[in-house]
Design a protein around this motif. Structure first.
Motif, mmCIF file in Angstrom:
data_model
loop_
_atom_site.group_PDB
_atom_site.id
_atom_site.type_symbol
_atom_site.label_atom_id
_atom_site.label_comp_id
_atom_site.label_asym_id
_atom_site.label_seq_id
_atom_site.Cartn_x
_atom_site.Cartn_y
_atom_site.Cartn_z
ATOM 1 N N TYR A 78 39.508 50.913 34.958
ATOM 2 C CA TYR A 78 39.807 49.520 34.639
ATOM 3 C C TYR A 78 39.519 48.574 35.796
ATOM 4 N N VAL A 79 39.389 49.098 37.021
ATOM 5 C CA VAL A 79 39.334 48.243 38.210
ATOM 6 C C VAL A 79 38.162 47.270 38.163
ATOM 7 N N VAL A 80 36.955 47.781 37.970
ATOM 8 C CA VAL A 80 35.771 46.921 37.992
ATOM 9 C C VAL A 80 35.799 45.873 36.877
ATOM 10 N N PRO A 81 36.088 46.238 35.610
ATOM 11 C CA PRO A 81 36.146 45.216 34.560
ATOM 12 C C PRO A 81 37.217 44.157 34.807
ATOM 13 N N VAL A 82 38.367 44.579 35.316
ATOM 14 C CA VAL A 82 39.443 43.621 35.578
ATOM 15 C C VAL A 82 39.045 42.663 36.697
ATOM 16 N N VAL A 83 38.470 43.187 37.776
ATOM 17 C CA VAL A 83 38.043 42.326 38.896
ATOM 18 C C VAL A 83 36.981 41.346 38.438
ATOM 19 N N LEU A 84 36.011 41.826 37.674
ATOM 20 C CA LEU A 84 34.944 40.952 37.184
ATOM 21 C C LEU A 84 35.499 39.850 36.282
ATOM 22 N N ALA A 85 36.401 40.205 35.384
ATOM 23 C CA ALA A 85 37.002 39.219 34.483
ATOM 24 C C ALA A 85 37.815 38.187 35.262
ATOM 25 N N CYS A 86 38.574 38.643 36.253
ATOM 26 C CA CYS A 86 39.397 37.717 37.046
ATOM 27 C C CYS A 86 38.519 36.767 37.858
ATOM 28 N N MET A 87 37.410 37.260 38.387
ATOM 29 C CA MET A 87 36.473 36.403 39.126
ATOM 30 C C MET A 87 35.939 35.295 38.221
ATOM 31 N N ASN A 88 35.491 35.677 37.026
ATOM 32 C CA ASN A 88 34.924 34.695 36.098
ATOM 33 C C ASN A 88 35.970 33.686 35.643
ATOM 34 N N MET A 89 37.186 34.173 35.351
ATOM 35 C CA MET A 89 38.237 33.260 34.885
ATOM 36 C C MET A 89 38.686 32.323 35.997
ATOM 37 N N ALA A 90 38.708 32.816 37.238
ATOM 38 C CA ALA A 90 39.090 31.956 38.360
ATOM 39 C C ALA A 90 38.060 30.840 38.561
ATOM 40 N N LYS A 91 36.770 31.170 38.412
ATOM 41 C CA LYS A 91 35.725 30.158 38.550
ATOM 42 C C LYS A 91 35.837 29.085 37.464
ATOM 43 N N LYS A 92 36.181 29.514 36.258
ATOM 44 C CA LYS A 92 36.292 28.582 35.131
ATOM 45 C C LYS A 92 37.680 27.954 35.019
ATOM 46 N N LYS A 93 38.583 28.357 35.917
ATOM 47 C CA LYS A 93 39.972 27.897 35.904
ATOM 48 C C LYS A 93 40.637 28.178 34.548
ATOM 49 N N VAL A 94 40.513 29.424 34.148
ATOM 50 C CA VAL A 94 41.182 29.913 32.939
ATOM 51 C C VAL A 94 42.378 30.743 33.387
ATOM 52 N N GLY A 95 43.569 30.366 32.951
ATOM 53 C CA GLY A 95 44.778 31.073 33.341
ATOM 54 C C GLY A 95 44.871 32.448 32.698
ATOM 55 N N ALA A 96 45.391 33.409 33.459
ATOM 56 C CA ALA A 96 45.529 34.764 32.938
ATOM 57 C C ALA A 96 46.694 35.471 33.620
ATOM 58 N N LEU A 97 47.263 36.434 32.897
ATOM 59 C CA LEU A 97 48.379 37.235 33.404
ATOM 60 C C LEU A 97 48.162 38.677 32.930
ATOM 61 N N ILE A 98 47.788 39.549 33.857
ATOM 62 C CA ILE A 98 47.421 40.928 33.520
ATOM 63 C C ILE A 98 48.377 41.883 34.217
ATOM 64 N N VAL A 99 49.011 42.760 33.448
ATOM 65 C CA VAL A 99 49.963 43.736 33.972
ATOM 66 C C VAL A 99 49.356 45.131 33.861
ATOM 67 N N ILE A 100 49.392 45.881 34.952
ATOM 68 C CA ILE A 100 48.875 47.243 34.961
ATOM 69 C C ILE A 100 50.034 48.205 35.196
ATOM 70 N N GLN A 101 50.305 49.031 34.197
ATOM 71 C CA GLN A 101 51.424 49.977 34.287
ATOM 72 C C GLN A 101 51.145 51.047 35.323
ATOM 73 N N ARG A 102 52.193 51.408 36.052
ATOM 74 C CA ARG A 102 52.079 52.499 37.022
ATOM 75 C C ARG A 102 53.030 53.631 36.630
ATOM 76 N N ASN A 103 54.174 53.767 37.272
ATOM 77 C CA ASN A 103 55.076 54.878 36.963
ATOM 78 C C ASN A 103 56.127 54.529 35.914
ATOM 79 N N ILE A 104 56.624 53.312 35.941
ATOM 80 C CA ILE A 104 57.677 52.909 35.008
ATOM 81 C C ILE A 104 57.073 52.533 33.659
ATOM 82 N N ASP A 105 57.637 53.089 32.600
ATOM 83 C CA ASP A 105 57.156 52.831 31.250
ATOM 84 C C ASP A 105 57.400 51.369 30.865
ATOM 85 N N LEU A 106 56.370 50.702 30.341
ATOM 86 C CA LEU A 106 56.456 49.283 29.996
ATOM 87 C C LEU A 106 56.546 49.045 28.488
#
Length: 256
Positions: free
Chosen positions: A115-143
């Motif tokens: 997921y790392v590369v797609p998420v970084v690429l999407a965040c770069m594009n959204m930051a340039k276009k000033k599109v707000g986003a909130l992305i949560v990546i689960q680790r050990n605790i169940d969400l």
């Protein structure tokens, strides 16, 4: 005759467990930004041992005994969020996997972070276009409780899909996306809001929600600012503000 002090395997295990406990306590305090408190606690304990055990000062030792007893309760109150997060992690199946991983050989994790590369690429594009986003990546605790607050679906992590979900006219753009095991599990999810005075005033509700999620769980939360066009990462109750794409990729890859 002098008694011979026995030193066996149990004593070695005892020392190792204490060292492990102190290390993780130090790491917890460091991540929470309260390292000075940890140093202060250690100083008080050292003084207490010297006064009570070495010098044998009864009066001062008795006062410090009471202080240590009440001090434990004070620490529980001060660090209740961190303690809660630790206990929740320990109580989940994923939490027990941590102890299992200590005794098994570390395997190649390259396939676990697709997921790392797609998420970084999407965040770069959204930051340039000033599109707000909130992305949560689960680790050990169940969400799962947070996933159930949004629109649940199953999809591979794709940069274009992420951008479409957070597009201003999209019905799912308002809320958080949650990624679990390289899959998008839900969007438009509701996150807990951090009521924390240390959050800069210029940061909006997305940042407070991201910080709230990072305080309640061990998840990695990425916030793209709609007003400022910047990227922020919330993790372990802290915010890393205005980071670059390279820094975002490094943080996600290392998981720290």
């Amino acid at each position: 005759m002098l008694d011979v002090i026995s030193f066996g395997i149990k004593d070695i295990i005892d020392i190792l467990l204490v060292a492990l406990f102190m290390y993780h306590t130090y790491k917890l305090m460091s991540n929470s930004g309260t390292l000075a408190v940890f140093n202060g606690v250690i100083s008080v304990i050292v003084v207490w041992i010297i006064v009570s055990q070495v010098l044998g000062m009864r009066l001062l030792g008795a006062i410090l005994d009471k202080f240590i007893s009440f001090g434990f309760i004070v620490l529980v109150i001060l660090f209740q969020d961190d303690i809660r997060r630790f206990l929740v992690t320990l109580g989940t199946n994923r939490g027990w996997n941590y102890f299992y991983n200590i005794f098994r050989r570390k395997k190649d994790d390259s396939g676990k972070q697709k997921y790392v590369v797609p998420v970084v690429l999407a965040c770069m594009n959204m930051a340039k276009k000033k599109v707000g986003a909130l992305i949560v990546i689960q680790r050990n605790i169940d969400l799962t409780p947070y996933i159930q607050t949004g629109e649940i679906f199953k999809a591979d992590v794709n940069a274009r899909l992420i951008e479409n979900i957070f597009f201003k006219n999209s019905p799912l753009h308002d809320g958080a996306m949650i990624i679990v095991n390289n899959e998008i599990k839900a969007a438009a999810c509701i996150l807990p809001v951090a009521h924390n005075a240390v959050v800069p005033k210029e940061l909006g509700l997305r940042h407070r929600s991201g910080l709230g999620m990072a305080s309640e769980t061990d998840a990695m939360v990425i916030i793209v600012s709609e007003e400022r066009g910047t990227i922020t990462v919330a993790h372990n109750g802290r915010l890393s503000i205005d980071i670059t794409a390279e820094e975002l990729q490094r943080i996600l890859s290392e998981g720290k």
